[in-house]
Write a protein that holds these residues in place. Structure first.
Motif, PDB file in Angstrom:
ATOM      1  N   VAL A 157     -69.412  65.362  -5.702  1.00  0.00           N
ATOM      2  CA  VAL A 157     -69.312  64.933  -4.308  1.00  0.00           C
ATOM      3  C   VAL A 157     -70.433  63.948  -3.981  1.00  0.00           C
ATOM      4  N   HIS A 158     -71.637  64.198  -4.510  1.00  0.00           N
ATOM      5  CA  HIS A 158     -72.731  63.248  -4.323  1.00  0.00           C
ATOM      6  C   HIS A 158     -72.416  61.926  -5.007  1.00  0.00           C
ATOM      7  N   ASN A 159     -71.794  61.979  -6.173  1.00  0.00           N
ATOM      8  CA  ASN A 159     -71.405  60.760  -6.874  1.00  0.00           C
ATOM      9  C   ASN A 159     -70.414  59.951  -6.037  1.00  0.00           C
ATOM     10  N   LEU A 160     -69.481  60.639  -5.394  1.00  0.00           N
ATOM     11  CA  LEU A 160     -68.549  59.964  -4.498  1.00  0.00           C
ATOM     12  C   LEU A 160     -69.272  59.369  -3.300  1.00  0.00           C
ATOM     13  N   HIS A 161     -70.282  60.070  -2.822  1.00  0.00           N
ATOM     14  CA  HIS A 161     -71.041  59.590  -1.664  1.00  0.00           C
ATOM     15  C   HIS A 161     -71.726  58.268  -1.960  1.00  0.00           C
ATOM     16  N   ASN A 162     -72.132  58.057  -3.213  1.00  0.00           N
ATOM     17  CA  ASN A 162     -72.779  56.799  -3.581  1.00  0.00           C
ATOM     18  C   ASN A 162     -71.856  55.601  -3.399  1.00  0.00           C
ATOM     19  N   TYR A 163     -70.562  55.831  -3.590  1.00  0.00           N
ATOM     20  CA  TYR A 163     -69.600  54.729  -3.497  1.00  0.00           C
ATOM     21  C   TYR A 163     -68.880  54.693  -2.156  1.00  0.00           C
ATOM     22  N   PHE A 164     -68.675  55.874  -1.581  1.00  0.00           N
ATOM     23  CA  PHE A 164     -67.943  55.960  -0.320  1.00  0.00           C
ATOM     24  C   PHE A 164     -68.743  56.877   0.599  1.00  0.00           C
ATOM     25  N   SER A 165     -69.645  56.301   1.357  1.00  0.00           N
ATOM     26  CA  SER A 165     -70.601  57.064   2.153  1.00  0.00           C
ATOM     27  C   SER A 165     -69.892  57.971   3.159  1.00  0.00           C
ATOM     28  N   PHE A 166     -70.255  59.262   3.151  1.00  0.00           N
ATOM     29  CA  PHE A 166     -69.696  60.218   4.091  1.00  0.00           C
ATOM     30  C   PHE A 166     -70.632  60.432   5.279  1.00  0.00           C
ATOM     31  N   SER A 167     -71.799  60.951   4.967  1.00  0.00           N
ATOM     32  CA  SER A 167     -72.763  61.279   6.010  1.00  0.00           C
ATOM     33  C   SER A 167     -74.156  61.272   5.399  1.00  0.00           C
ATOM     34  N   ASN A 168     -75.090  60.704   6.137  1.00  0.00           N
ATOM     35  CA  ASN A 168     -76.471  60.694   5.658  1.00  0.00           C
ATOM     36  C   ASN A 168     -77.040  62.103   5.597  1.00  0.00           C
ATOM     37  N   MET A 169     -76.526  63.011   6.415  1.00  0.00           N
ATOM     38  CA  MET A 169     -76.997  64.391   6.398  1.00  0.00           C
ATOM     39  C   MET A 169     -76.669  65.050   5.066  1.00  0.00           C
ATOM     40  N   PHE A 170     -75.521  64.703   4.512  1.00  0.00           N
ATOM     41  CA  PHE A 170     -75.163  65.247   3.192  1.00  0.00           C
ATOM     42  C   PHE A 170     -76.167  64.799   2.144  1.00  0.00           C
ATOM     43  N   LEU A 171     -76.565  63.529   2.209  1.00  0.00           N
ATOM     44  CA  LEU A 171     -77.531  63.018   1.252  1.00  0.00           C
ATOM     45  C   LEU A 171     -78.872  63.722   1.394  1.00  0.00           C
ATOM     46  N   LEU A 172     -79.257  64.028   2.630  1.00  0.00           N
ATOM     47  CA  LEU A 172     -80.516  64.739   2.859  1.00  0.00           C
ATOM     48  C   LEU A 172     -80.464  66.138   2.240  1.00  0.00           C
ATOM     49  N   VAL A 173     -79.345  66.815   2.407  1.00  0.00           N
ATOM     50  CA  VAL A 173     -79.201  68.161   1.842  1.00  0.00           C
ATOM     51  C   VAL A 173     -79.238  68.103   0.327  1.00  0.00           C
ATOM     52  N   PHE A 174     -78.539  67.115  -0.246  1.00  0.00           N
ATOM     53  CA  PHE A 174     -78.516  66.978  -1.698  1.00  0.00           C
ATOM     54  C   PHE A 174     -79.909  66.710  -2.245  1.00  0.00           C
ATOM     55  N   MET A 175     -80.673  65.837  -1.575  1.00  0.00           N
ATOM     56  CA  MET A 175     -82.036  65.528  -2.015  1.00  0.00           C
ATOM     57  C   MET A 175     -82.931  66.758  -1.947  1.00  0.00           C
ATOM     58  N   ALA A 176     -82.673  67.643  -0.970  1.00  0.00           N
ATOM     59  CA  ALA A 176     -83.519  68.824  -0.798  1.00  0.00           C
ATOM     60  C   ALA A 176     -83.247  69.893  -1.852  1.00  0.00           C
ATOM     61  N   VAL A 177     -81.982  70.043  -2.260  1.00  0.00           N
ATOM     62  CA  VAL A 177     -81.631  71.129  -3.186  1.00  0.00           C
ATOM     63  C   VAL A 177     -81.651  70.689  -4.647  1.00  0.00           C
ATOM     64  N   THR A 178     -81.728  69.386  -4.920  1.00  0.00           N
ATOM     65  CA  THR A 178     -81.701  68.900  -6.303  1.00  0.00           C
ATOM     66  C   THR A 178     -82.803  69.491  -7.182  1.00  0.00           C
ATOM     67  N   PRO A 179     -84.057  69.675  -6.692  1.00  0.00           N
ATOM     68  CA  PRO A 179     -85.078  70.289  -7.550  1.00  0.00           C
ATOM     69  C   PRO A 179     -84.695  71.674  -8.072  1.00  0.00           C
ATOM     70  N   VAL A 180     -83.735  72.334  -7.420  1.00  0.00           N
ATOM     71  CA  VAL A 180     -83.283  73.649  -7.875  1.00  0.00           C
ATOM     72  C   VAL A 180     -81.955  73.538  -8.622  1.00  0.00           C
ATOM     73  N   THR A 181     -81.011  72.774  -8.072  1.00  0.00           N
ATOM     74  CA  THR A 181     -79.677  72.710  -8.670  1.00  0.00           C
ATOM     75  C   THR A 181     -79.673  71.999 -10.019  1.00  0.00           C
ATOM     76  N   TYR A 182     -80.547  70.994 -10.191  1.00  0.00           N
ATOM     77  CA  TYR A 182     -80.559  70.274 -11.462  1.00  0.00           C
ATOM     78  C   TYR A 182     -80.974  71.166 -12.635  1.00  0.00           C
ATOM     79  N   PRO A 183     -82.152  71.823 -12.584  1.00  0.00           N
ATOM     80  CA  PRO A 183     -82.502  72.704 -13.724  1.00  0.00           C
ATOM     81  C   PRO A 183     -81.578  73.906 -13.840  1.00  0.00           C
ATOM     82  N   LEU A 184     -81.040  74.381 -12.697  1.00  0.00           N
ATOM     83  CA  LEU A 184     -80.125  75.520 -12.758  1.00  0.00           C
ATOM     84  C   LEU A 184     -78.830  75.139 -13.460  1.00  0.00           C
ATOM     85  N   SER A 185     -78.313  73.940 -13.182  1.00  0.00           N
ATOM     86  CA  SER A 185     -77.087  73.491 -13.853  1.00  0.00           C
ATOM     87  C   SER A 185     -77.313  73.309 -15.349  1.00  0.00           C
TER      88      SER A 185
END
Length: 348
Positions: free
Chosen positions: A80-108
């Protein structure tokens, strides 16, 4: 305010439109796979927990379904974040993604490692069952549980360096007028120690080469068992034609039914294993490119973006298609599912 987020999409904005639409198609397919796969894995968890389905083999498949579900959920957020890069949905979504990435990336990454080793364990256990059934009968649920716990602990410990790759950072976000979190990169993230040694050589060896060798070896053993089954069927036909006693016919019929059940389970595990081998092969190519080209700041081009999106799709397919194999070749799986649905209707 929009200008602040243009930097995050600068690469995507400069891309060819055809690449953007190709990634859109791959992303939509991946999202569908993630949704269907999560529902199918949850169904498999329920069915494999039924008392009629409990065995050491299905116990491993149950653990694998749980890990696959977690990986699909994280893949869903990434795509969904990858789609956001090409077809912007909401800046709030990007803020949430940036906040949780330090956890979701190593967890994935930990879940990915765990699913790879669990698939290797499933394949090895099935290969042992068809090659050395007496030895496999000594494996108890406690042994399976202990091995699964070890795999989970190993996966988390092995991916500890990823927890330091994108450390969180507090900053003031004018869009929401408050302090917020975002991931940052450090010298460690771009160092040769992380990119070339750990993310390159060590990851390829321990996450891709060694498990894939186990999977291929187990797959060969399962294929050989199919050849032996074919020889057995031919000898059974000749024995039935030469001996007409009722006891011999009953014995051969019971043996044939047992072989059919074993063949179905072997076919399921072989399908899961082959799908994982294919996924491992493409993922290793992306990892090599990341360690040698992407990680050194070179422009890999649209080909790498498409490869990354296709790799996520294949990983999601690998984690989300297993329930289809269970339903296609697992007669007991379908029977248990039907009985559970009948009981639910009766209770309603």
């Amino acid at each position: 305010m929009e200008d602040r987020f243009d930097d995050w999409r600068s690469t995507a904005s400069a891309s060819n439109k055809s690449v953007g639409y190709s990634i859109l198609i791959l992303s939509v397919i991946t999202i569908i796979i993630c949704i269907v796969g999560c529902l199918g894995n949850i169904l498999s968890l329920v069915i494999f927990s039924h008392r009629d389905m409990r065995s050491t083999g299905t116990q491993l498949l149950r653990y694998l379904a749980a890990m696959d579900t977690g990986l699909l959920l994280l893949s869903f957020s990434y795509i969904v974040h990858n789609l956001h890069n090409y077809f912007s949905f909401s800046n709030m979504f990007l803020l949430v993604f940036m906040a949780v990435t330090p956890v979701t990336y190593p967890l994935s990454r930990s879940l990915r490692t765990c699913t790879v080793y669990l698939t290797s364990a499933v394949a090895s256990h099935r290969a042992l069952a068809v090659m050395r059934p007496l030895l496999c009968s000594k494996v108890t649920p406690k042994h399976i549980k202990a091995a699964s716990i070890f795999i989970v602990v190993w996966s988390v410990a092995f991916n500890i360096p990823h927890w330091f790759a994108l450390p969180p950072q507090l900053y003031w976000e004018p869009l929401i007028n408050r302090t917020w979190l975002r991931y940052t990169t450090t010298n460690y993230t771009g160092s040769n120690l992380y990119l070339l040694v750990y993310e390159g050589y060590i990851q390829i060896l321990l996450v891709y080469v060694i498990p894939t060798v186990f999977m291929i070896t187990s797959a060969v053993a399962m294929v050989r068992s199919f050849v032996r089954r074919k020889v057995f069927r031919q000898s059974r036909r000749s024995l039935e034609s030469s001996q007409n006693s009722e006891q011999t016919a009953v014995f051969l019929r019971q043996t044939s039914q047992l072989h059919q059940q074993t063949t179905r389970l072997t076919t399921i595990v072989l399908s899961v294993t082959v799908m994982s081998i294919i996924s491992q092969g493409l993922a290793s190519i992306e990892l090599i490119l990341f360690a040698t080209v992407w990680g050194k700041g070179s422009n890999c081009g649209d080909c790498c973006k498409l490869l990354s999106s296709f790799n996520v799709l294949l990983i999601s397919l690998n984690s989300g298609i297993n329930f289809a194999f269970y339903g296609l070749w697992g007669a007991k799986y379908r029977y248990t599912c039907k009985n559970m649905c009948s009981c639910m209707k009766a209770s309603v």
